[in-house]
Design a protein around this motif. Structure first.
Motif: not given
Length: 337
Positions: A28-45
């Motif tokens: 997965i591209s670095a930018g997409t991975r970063q967006r996903v990881e940030e969403s995981i952290q923000v939402l507490g998934y």
């Protein structure tokens, strides 16, 4: 509970992209991975453990086999267990604690059930009956301890042979010639537990080279058992002036009994302990000691195991060099009358 679909919506990607980021199965591209990881952290998934295991064939669990026997010093075992748990969590693994004395049956249960991805075994005996099963399975494992035959195994431990030798060298340097070893409970030696046997072997071997006489007496610990053991020591070797103690529960009874007999520490008798620093510094006489590096042992075992899980580790024996800290309990041997 936050779902994978909600993470995908928040990150502006598909649910499959989130799944690939979590599993690492696709690039997965670095930018997409970063967006996903940030969403995981923000939402507490938190990924569902069962679904994650089915998807990846991994449970992300390490089994820690640590029989809690009455003849062992449990605080040290638990300190190692806490170090293992902390290190495992830093790599995204949880720890399944097995505290029974099931031996090979516990190994079969773990390897046959898929409950854990890997194993760490403690309380290792020289001829441990769990070892043939470990050698016969592809599941990664690490021993905290050292058996007689280490072939095909990964082991992490304090170098107890060198520890025993270091204690002998320290007392010999101070002029002591008759040394008594107050050991673990008899059952520990009957099981041929590795750390106790190796300490004794190292101490005896070095003592022979240095011209020391050594008397070894196992002890249950506690005041009454220590009283009988100490009486035997001085009956058999009245000239004993040096003690090496590898039994935390015997430390304070030994010091109290020596005081009762009018033997001053270290003026008349020197005492070296193999124990946690906390035991050494909190004793009624601050003890010269070789510390048990519980934290380092636990962390190192996990690092070895994580490397194996990544397909990068190789069978190896890691022995931590002992360090002796001189405190108030050792001094020059008293002059002969």
């Amino acid at each position: 509970m936050v779902t994978l679909a909600e993470v995908a919506q928040h990150a502006g990607v598909s649910a499959s992209t989130v799944s690939y980021v979590l599993s690492g199965k696709r690039s997965i591209s670095a930018g997409t991975r970063q967006r996903v990881e940030e969403s995981i952290q923000v939402l507490g998934y938190h990924p569902n453990a069962g679904a994650r295991a089915l998807a990846s064939s991994r449970s992300n669990i390490i089994a820690l086999m640590i029989p809690l026997r009455t003849d062992m010093y449990v605080p040290v075992m638990m300190e190692i267990a806490i170090a293992v748990t902390t290190a495992a969590r830093s790599h995204g693994y949880d720890v399944l604690l097995l505290t029974g004395e099931e031996g090979p049956d516990a190994v079969r249960r773990i390897t046959g059930s898929g409950l854990a991805d890997a194993m760490i075994l403690m309380d290792v005996e020289l001829d441990d009956e769990r070892l043939p099963l470990l050698r016969g399975t592809e599941q990664p494992s690490v021993l905290i301890g050292l058996p007689a035959d280490t072939s095909g195994l990964t082991c992490v431990d304090l170098d107890f042979g060198a520890t025993g030798a270091l204690c002998a060298e320290h007392l010999a340097m101070l002029g002591h010639r008759d040394i008594a070893v107050i050991g673990e409970a008899p059952a520990v030696y009957e099981r041929h537990t590795g750390f106790a046997e190796r300490t004794l072997d190292g101490l005896r071997s070095r003592s022979r080279e240095l011209g020391l006489r050594v008397l070894h007496r196992p002890c249950e610990g506690g005041f009454d058992a220590m009283s009988l053991t100490l009486a035997r020591v001085f009956d058999e070797r009245p000239g004993t002036t040096g003690f090496v103690v590898q039994n935390e529960s015997a430390v304070e009874p030994l010091l109290a009994l020596l005081r009762r007999q009018g033997r001053a520490v270290p003026e008349d008798v020197s005492v070296v302990a193999i124990c946690p620093d906390q035991v050494a510094v909190q004793a009624s006489v601050r003890l010269t000691s070789v510390a048990i590096p519980a934290q380092e042992m636990g962390r190192n075992a996990v690092e070895q195991l994580i490397a194996k899980l990544a397909g990068q580790g190789a069978d190896d024996v890691v022995l931590i060099a002992p360090e002796l800290t001189v405190r108030a309990s050792t001094g020059p041997a008293p002059s002969a009358p």
